[in-house]
Structures are given as structure tokens and as C-alpha cells.
Design a protein around this motif. Structure first.
Motif, PDB file in Angstrom:
ATOM      1  N   ASP A  33       6.648  -6.510  -1.073  1.00 60.52           N
ATOM      2  CA  ASP A  33       5.614  -6.961  -0.127  1.00 60.52           C
ATOM      3  C   ASP A  33       4.233  -6.741  -0.752  1.00 60.52           C
ATOM      4  N   GLU A  34       3.644  -7.790  -1.292  1.00 67.97           N
ATOM      5  CA  GLU A  34       2.366  -7.700  -2.031  1.00 67.97           C
ATOM      6  C   GLU A  34       2.452  -6.601  -3.097  1.00 67.97           C
ATOM      7  N   PRO A  35       3.455  -6.637  -3.977  1.00 71.37           N
ATOM      8  CA  PRO A  35       3.726  -5.511  -4.869  1.00 71.37           C
ATOM      9  C   PRO A  35       2.695  -5.290  -5.970  1.00 71.37           C
ATOM     10  N   THR A  36       1.919  -6.329  -6.311  1.00 68.76           N
ATOM     11  CA  THR A  36       0.966  -6.172  -7.416  1.00 68.76           C
ATOM     12  C   THR A  36      -0.441  -5.838  -6.931  1.00 68.76           C
ATOM     13  N   SER A  37      -0.568  -5.496  -5.661  1.00 67.20           N
ATOM     14  CA  SER A  37      -1.867  -5.097  -5.099  1.00 67.20           C
ATOM     15  C   SER A  37      -2.414  -3.894  -5.873  1.00 67.20           C
ATOM     16  N   GLY A  38      -3.601  -4.059  -6.468  1.00 68.87           N
ATOM     17  CA  GLY A  38      -4.218  -2.960  -7.210  1.00 68.87           C
ATOM     18  C   GLY A  38      -3.885  -2.937  -8.699  1.00 68.87           C
ATOM     19  N   LEU A  39      -2.992  -3.812  -9.156  1.00 67.97           N
ATOM     20  CA  LEU A  39      -2.634  -3.846 -10.575  1.00 67.97           C
ATOM     21  C   LEU A  39      -3.578  -4.759 -11.355  1.00 67.97           C
ATOM     22  N   ASP A  40      -3.842  -4.399 -12.617  1.00 66.33           N
ATOM     23  CA  ASP A  40      -4.665  -5.282 -13.458  1.00 66.33           C
ATOM     24  C   ASP A  40      -3.776  -6.411 -14.000  1.00 66.33           C
ATOM     25  N   PRO A  41      -4.385  -7.484 -14.562  1.00 67.92           N
ATOM     26  CA  PRO A  41      -3.609  -8.647 -15.012  1.00 67.92           C
ATOM     27  C   PRO A  41      -2.510  -8.313 -16.020  1.00 67.92           C
TER      28      PRO A  41
ATOM     29  N   ASP B 166       0.866  -1.184   0.000  1.00 64.88           N
ATOM     30  CA  ASP B 166       0.000   0.000   0.000  1.00 64.88           C
ATOM     31  C   ASP B 166       0.899   1.228   0.000  1.00 64.88           C
ATOM     32  N   VAL B 167       1.113   1.771  -1.184  1.00 65.40           N
ATOM     33  CA  VAL B 167       2.078   2.861  -1.368  1.00 65.40           C
ATOM     34  C   VAL B 167       1.437   4.206  -1.038  1.00 65.40           C
ATOM     35  N   ASN B 168       2.093   4.964  -0.166  1.00 65.32           N
ATOM     36  CA  ASN B 168       1.681   6.342   0.128  1.00 65.32           C
ATOM     37  C   ASN B 168       2.711   7.297  -0.454  1.00 65.32           C
ATOM     38  N   LEU B 169       2.245   8.283  -1.224  1.00 63.08           N
ATOM     39  CA  LEU B 169       3.151   9.217  -1.899  1.00 63.08           C
ATOM     40  C   LEU B 169       2.839  10.653  -1.507  1.00 63.08           C
ATOM     41  N   TRP B 170       3.776  11.543  -1.782  1.00 66.53           N
ATOM     42  CA  TRP B 170       3.563  12.966  -1.501  1.00 66.53           C
ATOM     43  C   TRP B 170       2.507  13.515  -2.466  1.00 66.53           C
ATOM     44  N   PRO B 171       1.380  13.987  -1.963  1.00 64.72           N
ATOM     45  CA  PRO B 171       0.256  14.351  -2.836  1.00 64.72           C
ATOM     46  C   PRO B 171       0.557  15.494  -3.803  1.00 64.72           C
ATOM     47  N   ASN B 172       1.452  16.407  -3.435  1.00 62.25           N
ATOM     48  CA  ASN B 172       1.702  17.574  -4.295  1.00 62.25           C
ATOM     49  C   ASN B 172       2.814  17.370  -5.315  1.00 62.25           C
ATOM     50  N   LEU B 173       3.503  16.235  -5.234  1.00 62.55           N
ATOM     51  CA  LEU B 173       4.529  15.927  -6.234  1.00 62.55           C
ATOM     52  C   LEU B 173       3.908  15.108  -7.366  1.00 62.55           C
ATOM     53  N   THR B 174       4.495  15.216  -8.549  1.00 61.22           N
ATOM     54  CA  THR B 174       4.052  14.363  -9.660  1.00 61.22           C
ATOM     55  C   THR B 174       4.683  12.981  -9.503  1.00 61.22           C
TER      56      THR B 174
ATOM     57  N   ALA C 215      -3.860  12.507  -7.485  1.00 63.55           N
ATOM     58  CA  ALA C 215      -4.839  12.130  -8.515  1.00 63.55           C
ATOM     59  C   ALA C 215      -4.715  10.658  -8.912  1.00 63.55           C
ATOM     60  N   TYR C 216      -3.706   9.963  -8.379  1.00 58.08           N
ATOM     61  CA  TYR C 216      -3.477   8.574  -8.769  1.00 58.08           C
ATOM     62  C   TYR C 216      -4.414   7.600  -8.041  1.00 58.08           C
ATOM     63  N   SER C 217      -4.804   6.567  -8.764  1.00 56.83           N
ATOM     64  CA  SER C 217      -5.508   5.434  -8.153  1.00 56.83           C
ATOM     65  C   SER C 217      -4.491   4.582  -7.387  1.00 56.83           C
ATOM     66  N   LYS C 218      -4.978   3.615  -6.631  1.00 53.13           N
ATOM     67  CA  LYS C 218      -4.079   2.702  -5.901  1.00 53.13           C
ATOM     68  C   LYS C 218      -3.132   1.999  -6.859  1.00 53.13           C
ATOM     69  N   GLY C 219      -3.670   1.537  -7.975  1.00 52.28           N
ATOM     70  CA  GLY C 219      -2.842   0.836  -8.963  1.00 52.28           C
ATOM     71  C   GLY C 219      -1.726   1.710  -9.504  1.00 52.28           C
TER      72      GLY C 219
END
Length: 300
Positions: free
Chosen positions: A154-162, A84-92, A129-133
Motif C-alpha cells: 500500500d503505497e510502499p515506495t513512499s519516502g524512497l528516493d528514485p 507509513d511504517v511505524n516501528l518499535w523505537p527501541n529495537l534496531t 533514529a530512522y527517517s521515513k524512507g
């Protein structure tokens, strides 16, 4: 020499024992699957490896250095992707990727651009603006763009499509070909089966099985469908046969891998007209270990 070695690791939170004598080993150029359900202790183990949590007991060595005392040095050679990746919201996304790559000490712009294309990521969008994926994609691009020697996923493909999962699998195989090592924590068993050289299964904070897939296959059962000219007798009395069912297609049953030879010899007496077998999977092994077992929960 092992790149990563965990010996009798224990971790307690008050009276609750989250990890109880965990042993793990990862060699250079190897992909190790670390599997178990949520609450089994996978993420707690990884946090200890990363020096985020201090172990209660045991020894944890990464690059032959102490995971807690030498965490800063170790991190220079490690790429980590959480579930579950958390990123800085104001950075691209692009700015975050560049930041992570610089922290690792290497800049490979060509690799960065190639991975952004492969993962179909728009790096100009703000992270809020990013989705979890897409947040997972940012972390994966940053990790695989780095020149790390050890990838802890650690569960790196969580939220990714096939489709993106397939890209991820290609990236893992690519770093393996380069002689890098990967610790892949996952509950997607098909993913582990495709990528991993060895597997360690954790349940309630304890490692219950470790080995290569071929070594573990003797613990699984093969599904068989048999049709014969004459009715089969004596199956119930044979060792290693389970869940016998009759249908229009024939007789289906599960057989312990070590007993297949004896079973084939027995049923051949009745004139086999049809024989189908499904090879044992990692999922079969996993489910057998968890049949009827209840996790205590509380820790990932």
C-alpha cells in the motif's frame, strides 16, 4: 482459481459509504495495480483484505478463505507493507526484520542480507533514529525476505528516493518470476505501468475501470504532431479529435486510439513531411477519469 477475490464489497462508516460494490480479482503470479487518489478507498479496501476492518457487505476471499473469519491463517501467507511504517523505537532495524520474518514462519538469512545490501540499510541503528524512507526499507526488506504467496503493498515506495524505487521494482519482478502474486496500491502511475499486468482504478469507493493496460488503452488518446506540404483542412469535423493547436512545428492534436487509422488516411492527402506520435499512458487514462471529478475525501 483466483488467489484473491473481492465481490461487491461495501464498507460504511455511519452514514458515509467508503466502499460501494468494489470488485477485485488477483490470480497466481500476477501483479495487480490498484490506483486512485488519496480518499478514493484504496487503503480501506486493503484493511478489509487484511481482516483489520470488517466489511459491511459483499464477499472477500483470500486463498479461498474468508478475509475476516480466517484472518490468522491468511496472514501466514501474506506480506504487507503500508505507506507509513511505524516501528518499535527501541529495537534496531535488524531486530525488527528478524521479528517479522519469524512471524511469517521462515528464516532465509542469505536473502535477508542480500536485501539489506540492495536497499542500503544500516540494520544496527535503532528504529527511532530512522527517517521515513529507512522505515519503509525495513518493512520492504522484511516483506521480500519472507516466503509469502501474496504481497499486499500500500503505497510502499513512499519516502524512497528514485534509486531505491528501482530496487523495489526489481524485487517485485523477482517475486513475480517465482509465481507469487502482488497487489500494488499506488498513485505513482509510472511505477504501476512498469510493474502491473492489470489495473483497477477506484474513485469515490467505486471501481470505474479494470483490465490489462492494452485493454484500457482504447480509452486513452494519442498525442500527435503533424506537418504537411499543404495546410490540413477538415480536422475539426472529424470524430475522435481533440485539442487542435497550430504552431511553427505543425499541427498538434489528441486523437482517440480507435480513430487513428481514419485520421492518418485523412492527413496523408496533404503530403505529410513530419509525423510524431506519443503513445497513450496510464496517466492519460487516469486523468481523463478524474477530469472535473471531485472526491468526497475522508478515506484513503
Amino acid at each position: 482459481m483466483s488467489l484473491l477475490k473481492v465481490t461487491n464489497l461495501t464498507k460504511k462508516f455511519g452514514k458515509f459509504t467508503a466502499l460501494d460494490g468494489v470488485n477485485l480479482e488477483l490470480d497466481k503470479g500476477e501483479v495487480l495495480g490498484f490506483i486512485g487518489p488519496n480518499g478514493a478507498g484504496k487503503s480501506t479496501t486493503i484493511r478489509v483484505l487484511l481482516g483489520i476492518l470488517k466489511s459491511t457487505g459483499g464477499e472477500v476471499k483470500v486463498f479461498n478463505k474468508d478475509a475476516w473469519q480466517d484472518a490468522v491463517d491468511i496472514h501466514k501467507r501474506v506480506a504487507y507493507v503500508p505507506g507509513d511504517v511505524n516501528l518499535w523505537p527501541n529495537l534496531t532495524g535488524g531486530e525488527v526484520i528478524d521479528l517479522f520474518i519469524k512471524l511469517n514462519g521462515t528464516v532465509n538469512k542469505a536473502k535477508r542480507e542480500e536485501l539489506i545490501g540492495k536497499f542500503d540499510l544500516d540494520p544496527s541503528k535503532k528504529c527511532r533514529a530512522y527517517s521515513k524512507g529507512n522505515r519503509q526499507k525495513v518493512a520492504l526488506v522484511a516483506a521480500f525476505s519472507s516466503d509469502a504467496d501474496l504481497f499486499i503493498l500500500d503505497e510502499p515506495t513512499s519516502g524512497l528516493d528514485p534509486l531505491m524505487e528501482k530496487v523495489f521494482q526489481e524485487c517485485v519482478m523477482d517475486v513475480k518470476r517465482q509465481g507469487k502474486s502482488v497487489l500494488l496500491s499506488s498513485h505513482i502511475l509510472s511505477e504501476v505501468e512498469k510493474l502491473c499486468d492489470r489495473v483497477s482504478i477506484i474513485r469515490q469507493g467505486k471501481i470505474i475501470e479494470s483490465g490489462t493496460l492494452s485493454e484500457l488503452r482504447h480509452l486513452t488518446r494519442t498525442q500527435m504532431l503533424v506537418d504537411t506540404m499543404r495546410p490540413i483542412t477538415g480536422l475539426n469535423e472529424m470524430q475522435g479529435i481533440h485539442k487542435i493547436e497550430e504552431s511553427k512545428q505543425g499541427v498538434t492534436f489528441q486523437v482517440d486510439t480507435m480513430q487513428i487509422d481514419e485520421v492518418i488516411k485523412h492527413i496523408s492527402q496533404f503530403g505529410i513531411t513530419r509525423l510524431e506520435s506519443a503513445p497513450p499512458t496510464l496517466e492519460d487514462l487516469f486523468m481523463r477519469h478524474y477530469e472535473g471529478a471531485k472526491d468526497t475525501g475522508g478515506v484513503r
